[in-house]
Design a protein around this motif. Sequence first.
Motif, mmCIF file in Angstrom:
data_model
loop_
_atom_site.group_PDB
_atom_site.id
_atom_site.type_symbol
_atom_site.label_atom_id
_atom_site.label_comp_id
_atom_site.label_asym_id
_atom_site.label_seq_id
_atom_site.Cartn_x
_atom_site.Cartn_y
_atom_site.Cartn_z
ATOM 1 N N UNK A 10 27.847 75.175 7.505
ATOM 2 C CA UNK A 10 27.888 75.525 8.918
ATOM 3 C C UNK A 10 29.271 75.954 9.343
ATOM 4 N N UNK A 11 29.336 76.908 10.271
ATOM 5 C CA UNK A 11 30.615 77.385 10.764
ATOM 6 C C UNK A 11 31.250 78.435 9.887
ATOM 7 N N UNK A 12 30.494 79.009 8.927
ATOM 8 C CA UNK A 12 31.066 79.991 8.022
ATOM 9 C C UNK A 12 30.240 81.270 7.974
ATOM 10 N N UNK A 13 30.918 82.352 7.557
ATOM 11 C CA UNK A 13 30.294 83.649 7.357
ATOM 12 C C UNK A 13 29.917 83.821 5.889
ATOM 13 N N UNK A 14 28.832 84.515 5.664
ATOM 14 C CA UNK A 14 28.453 84.951 4.323
ATOM 15 C C UNK A 14 28.174 86.452 4.396
ATOM 16 N N UNK A 15 28.865 87.208 3.542
ATOM 17 C CA UNK A 15 28.825 88.662 3.609
ATOM 18 C C UNK A 15 27.868 89.247 2.582
ATOM 19 N N UNK A 16 27.311 90.389 2.916
ATOM 20 C CA UNK A 16 26.442 91.104 1.999
ATOM 21 C C UNK A 16 26.520 92.589 2.259
ATOM 22 N N UNK A 17 25.814 93.354 1.439
ATOM 23 C CA UNK A 17 25.752 94.802 1.599
ATOM 24 C C UNK A 17 24.287 95.211 1.652
ATOM 25 N N UNK A 18 23.921 95.875 2.717
ATOM 26 C CA UNK A 18 22.574 96.416 2.875
ATOM 27 C C UNK A 18 22.592 97.868 2.389
ATOM 28 N N UNK A 19 21.717 98.175 1.447
ATOM 29 C CA UNK A 19 21.622 99.536 0.911
ATOM 30 C C UNK A 19 20.289 100.138 1.311
ATOM 31 N N UNK A 20 20.341 101.314 1.937
ATOM 32 C CA UNK A 20 19.109 102.015 2.296
ATOM 33 C C UNK A 20 18.999 103.281 1.450
ATOM 34 N N UNK A 21 17.759 103.560 1.039
ATOM 35 C CA UNK A 21 17.518 104.668 0.107
ATOM 36 C C UNK A 21 16.480 105.615 0.695
ATOM 37 N N UNK A 22 16.706 106.910 0.525
ATOM 38 C CA UNK A 22 15.740 107.929 0.898
ATOM 39 C C UNK A 22 15.013 108.373 -0.369
ATOM 40 N N UNK A 23 13.724 108.056 -0.463
ATOM 41 C CA UNK A 23 12.973 108.360 -1.679
ATOM 42 C C UNK A 23 12.866 109.869 -1.931
ATOM 43 N N UNK A 24 12.939 110.649 -0.850
ATOM 44 C CA UNK A 24 12.801 112.092 -1.020
ATOM 45 C C UNK A 24 14.033 112.700 -1.683
#
Length: 461
Positions: A10-24
Amino acid sequence: IAVPATGPIGGQFYSGVLTVINNCSGLSTNYGFNVYFIGNNVLNNLSLTAATPAAVAYSLRKLSSTYNGPAVQIRRSSDGEQRDVYFDGTDALSLTSQVSASGGGEATATTLTSWIGSNSGTVMVWYDQSGLWRNAIQNTVANQPRIITAGAIELQNSKPTLVFSGNQTFQSAVTSSQCAGAGINTTSNFVFQNSTVNSCLLNSTSYNIHAPWSDGNTYFDVPSRINTALTWLNYSIGTFRRNDTQGNVWRNGNNSLSSSTMSGTISGTAPMWIGSSGNGNFINGKLGELTIFASALSAPARTAMECNQAAYYSITIAAPNLTLGTSSPISLGTTTANLPYTSANATNYSITWSAAAISAGFVNVASTVLPAGSIPAPVPAVGPVGGQSYTGVLTVTSSCSVGSASYPFTIFITGNNVLDNVNLTAANFSAVAYGLRRLSSAYTGPVMQIRRSSDGELRDV
């Protein structure tokens, strides 16, 4: 987003990366993001413990070693781009601090100086380090406090500070109710300077601090009002505390205002304004740190916090002092006498007993951390005589100021004295015995307390 049930803190950040892909097209784009877990952070970098959780904690230094989020979100003057700014390796805000990508988020390799250049910067978000995510926000550019001028961080006493130049303010997510324990206990602490009057340092429903108001008085309204002539022209440490009916204001460790007339319940769900009343009564000065507690901090906790701030911000703190109360008589055989006190600006105490007390078995107390509420004075189980007084000297010191202060005190141990000086024996114990002569050879206390007519001073005789 799946989150583990155990593991995160609690009280902390957790970072990530969201990747979006265009199938076309087969192309992709990445977006950094943070997940924040609510929980109380211990403000150990402010010399506080888990026993004193904060309702909010804003600063331009890291107040908790477990907090891993940004300090502020800054808007760049040249193009209005906003980025989160993190603490540097010394737990402070500096030009070497890492910044996020545009719009905020996790830290990148980019430094504040490389991003800001020679531009100025104002603060849109002042992040709450308490762990409760009650951030202070200002979306209107003209009302955002300044943190950077022409590429240089604003400083006061060589430390970063926010500049409020007449119409700057924040709205905090914290409410009056969240700042008060049981509706009657609260502590607000600031490191600030204000050169104007008719201003609000804090403002919300039933929680207002005017430092100062138009008459030059500082007002502490939570919700009943106490006030005194007090201004804040120099960078100072200000602590405002309500403990049920008792209200106090300390400036740099000096107990500048004390009243036992506080009343009413602190309540309300409206957000708290910082530096104004929302649309007026702006402060004009600087603010480096602000913490609010839903409790009345004990004297040791408050003093430890103020000592920490005095050392960090190079502010001279008051010499050690304490208001010592009167101890209640104790029965023969009791091994502890309590010395009540209020309004201490001290961190440690010691006790030195008189020669008569030492002969009766009392033992001096070496320097010890000052406890909350009352000071325990050890009393030997055997040796003292009932019906007699034993005197000592209480000495207090502070870890952040030089010198000491000493206060004489008396412990009275109850027991029947034989009134041998009026020819009575142990078979004739009295219920009370008053005289202008010593009625018992065993009695060592005063005859009376006399008030001097010229100035009203009281002394035992």
